[in-house]
Design an enzyme around this catalytic site. Structure first.
Site, PDB file in Angstrom:
ATOM      1  N   SER A 220       1.091  -1.357  -0.146  1.00 58.03           N
ATOM      2  CA  SER A 220      -0.230  -0.124   0.776  1.00 58.03           C
ATOM      3  C   SER A 220       0.647   0.955  -0.291  1.00 58.03           C
ATOM      4  CB  SER A 220      -0.917   0.146   1.018  1.00 58.03           C
ATOM      5  OG  SER A 220      -2.514  -0.849   0.618  1.00 58.03           O
TER       6      SER A 220
ATOM      7  N   LYS B 118      -0.085   4.016  -2.130  1.00 55.41           N
ATOM      8  CA  LYS B 118      -1.512   4.439  -2.351  1.00 55.41           C
ATOM      9  C   LYS B 118      -0.364   6.187  -2.548  1.00 55.41           C
ATOM     10  CE  LYS B 118      -4.459   1.923  -0.564  1.00 55.41           C
ATOM     11  NZ  LYS B 118      -3.894   0.187  -0.242  1.00 55.41           N
TER      12      LYS B 118
ATOM     13  N   ASP C 249      -8.610 -13.415  -4.163  1.00 55.13           N
ATOM     14  CA  ASP C 249      -8.842 -11.198  -3.113  1.00 55.13           C
ATOM     15  C   ASP C 249     -10.252 -11.204  -3.431  1.00 55.13           C
ATOM     16  OD1 ASP C 249      -5.781 -11.287  -2.078  1.00 55.13           O
ATOM     17  OD2 ASP C 249      -5.201 -10.503  -3.526  1.00 55.13           O
TER      18      ASP C 249
ATOM     19  N   SER D  57      -6.107   2.552   4.335  1.00 58.32           N
ATOM     20  CA  SER D  57      -5.709   1.842   3.335  1.00 58.32           C
ATOM     21  C   SER D  57      -6.426   1.758   2.795  1.00 58.32           C
ATOM     22  CB  SER D  57      -4.902   0.872   3.812  1.00 58.32           C
ATOM     23  OG  SER D  57      -4.163   0.789   2.955  1.00 58.32           O
TER      24      SER D  57
ATOM     25  N   GLY E 122       2.354  -0.654   4.581  1.00 58.68           N
ATOM     26  CA  GLY E 122       2.071  -1.254   3.795  1.00 58.68           C
ATOM     27  C   GLY E 122       2.078  -2.723   4.144  1.00 58.68           C
TER      28      GLY E 122
ATOM     29  N   LEU F 165       1.419  -6.900   2.414  1.00 63.50           N
ATOM     30  CA  LEU F 165       0.832  -8.046   1.623  1.00 63.50           C
ATOM     31  C   LEU F 165       1.652  -9.337   2.570  1.00 63.50           C
ATOM     32  CD1 LEU F 165       1.135  -6.766  -2.436  1.00 63.50           C
ATOM     33  CD2 LEU F 165      -0.722  -7.491  -0.701  1.00 63.50           C
TER      34      LEU F 165
END
Length: 528
Positions: free
Chosen positions: A89, A92, A200, A355, A474, A476
């Protein structure tokens, strides 16, 4: 945690619960320390302490990228700052900065309802068109007040849709002889972002992207156990709608909540299975819907029905491809209802603090439509995607910010794609550019504040970094990032970009390293 780690069966909430608990209990490096080490007194000591955190043996297989510098440009610490990393993220930061630069903080988006036909004696002889221009505000989260925008809020009805229905009623229409059309042709785009992973897509954080977006293109299911063991639990959906179909295979059994959820791609049938104990608290899960424009049109049709307004035709969707043959002629149509969004300054907070993926993707496509020049047709006669045009505009902005985009891979706006590759060098330069931007305060105020709000609400509490660090997280699987601003005890503003990839241990351990680095910097009183 914005993106749950990919498990063999992601849709089983009890597994997700166990994961979250394990991360919460996993000791960070700070918690493992028996006693705090003396604070660094010199720049050399500070650099040594940062390097020692990164060089711990358990992180040997991982990759770290770090760049820390003063607001005046003096480098404090670097580690592989020019190498490429999956940013999650942190993407962004790029999209929201470009949008703020292009549109300004007061920019608003508009949604319209058009009558496509003549209105006589309360009858619309034609179609009703719900036309979206990428406004993310048609959501229950905006009904709770500006101080509560961070959370997805389940609601019985969506106030924005109810407002449009009230305006249609006020126009005098009581019957629509044609169809109710959900028109998302403003964006030529696929529903999923470039490089997104298919598993997702059924969850709220992977919701489909559409110029006509309502309630973050997701619904909330609540599973409540029956009073009698062995019976199916009750399942309700919010907002209340017939758009989704529920298959309930779950049972009221057992001692732990083990509810599984599955929505196939391209479907709005949601299957529930597993068990929930008798007397257990209701279980909630937010699931993305398929075909957002049709979802929005269905919600409006249902709202009109509650007001005694009948639509004789069916729900239809019109996209950008269909509009090639019959472009929307707004001068021929009559606008009978409309809504304007919150200003962009508010929208950026909704994106960066919690986010929010979908809203970022809408902004990327807005850049493509409003700043990308005329859309061209490809070799197959299809319009160039708003996403691709937005990426092109984003690259132009980054070049203006002094960033070399040639080595970067920019695939989406939100960071959900694992094909994004950026560097701490590029990210810190972006932050430097925005620190001197005319809207610098708007950009900085959109970021989470350590120990206070957003995705940093629970991090760095009771430290010198709390209320000080403003940074975008961020997250993942195997990826963590943190980039933003802080002020040292010596009164100097620092810009930092911290990225970690390829660590297969608990993500909280990488985040813990970043937090410790921020605390070291915030506590530093020496000269830099």
């Amino acid at each position: 945690m914005k993106y749950p780690n990919k498990l063999p069966f992601l849709a089983t909430p009890i597994i997700i619960t166990v994961l979250l608990v394990s991360l919460a209990l996993a000791p960070t490096m700070a918690q493992q320390a028996v006693a705090p080490a003396p604070k660094p007194q010199t720049l050399a000591e500070l650099q040594t302490r940062i390097a020692a955190l990164l060089d711990q043996p358990q992180f040997a297989p991982a990759r770290w990228g770090v760049r820390i510098l003063t607001e005046q440009g003096k480098i404090i610490f670097e580690r592989d700052a020019d190498k490429l990393f999956m940013p999650a993220s942190n993407m962004k930061l790029y999209t929201t900065a470009a949008a703020l630069d292009a549109f300004g903080p007061d920019f608003r988006f508009r949604t319209s309802v058009y009558a496509d036909g003549r209105i006589r004696n309360g009858v619309l002889h034609g179609n009703l068109i719900l036309y979206g221009r990428g406004d993310p505000n048609l959501s229950a989260r905006f009904e709770q007040g500006l101080d509560q925008l961070e959370e997805f809020k389940p609601a019985e009805k969506i106030a924005a849709i109810e407002s449009l229905a009230d305006q249609i009623k006020a126009s005098g229409i009581r019957l629509v002889t044609g169809d109710l059309i959900g028109d998302d042709s403003y964006f030529a785009t696929g529903w999923l972002g470039s490089g997104w992973e298919w598993d997702d897509a059924q969850f709220y954080y992977g919701a489909e992207v559409s110029a006509l977006t309502v309630n973050d293109n997701a619904v909330t299911f609540t599973i409540t156990p029956s009073r009698h063991a062995g019976q199916a639990p009750a399942i309700t959906v919010r907002p209340r709608t017939a758009y989704v179909r529920i298959i309930n295979r779950a049972k009221t059994l057992g001692e732990q909540t083990r509810i599984g959820v599955h929505r196939p791609l391209g479907s709005n049938t949601v299957e529930f299975f597993g068990t929930i104990p008798r007397g257990a608290a209701p279980f909630q899960v937010n699931i993305a819907i398929h075909d957002p424009a049709s979802f929005a049109a269905t919600l409006l049709k249902e709202a009109l029905a509650r007001r005694g307004i009948r639509v004789a035709g069916r729900i239809r969707r019109v996209d950008a491809v269909a509009r090639i043959e019959r472009p929307l002629n707004e001068t021929r149509l009559k606008e009978i209802a409309s809504l304007s969004s919150q200003p962009l300054a508010v929208l950026l907070k909704v994106i960066n603090k919690p986010s929010q993926n979908l809203h970022t993707e809408l902004l990327l496509r807005q850049l493509g439509v409003l700043c990308g020049g005329p859309a061209e047709l490809d070799d197959y006669g299809r319009p160039q995607s708003a996403e691709a045009r937005g990426i092109a505009v984003l690259k132009q902005f980054l070049q203006k910010a002094g960033i070399d985009t040639q080595p970067l891979s920019l695939r989406d706006g939100s960071g959900l794609s694992r094909q994004n590759l950026i560097s701490p060098l590029a990210t810190s330069r972006l932050l430097e550019f925005m620190a001197a931007h005319e809207h610098a305060s708007v950009f900085r105020n959109s970021l989470p504040v350590a120990g206070i709000d957003g995705t940093l609400r629970t991090r760095m509490r009771d430290t010198a970094a709390a209320g000080n660090v403003r940074a975008k997280t961020g997250s993942l699987t195997y990826v963590r990032a943190l980039s933003g601003y802080l002020t040292t005890k010596g009164g100097q503003t620092l810009i930092f970009s911290l990225m970690g990839n390829n660590y297969t241990g608990a993500g909280a351990e990488m985040s813990g390293i970043f937090d410790q680095i921020c605390v070291l910097l915030a506590e530093y009183e020496g000269e830099l």
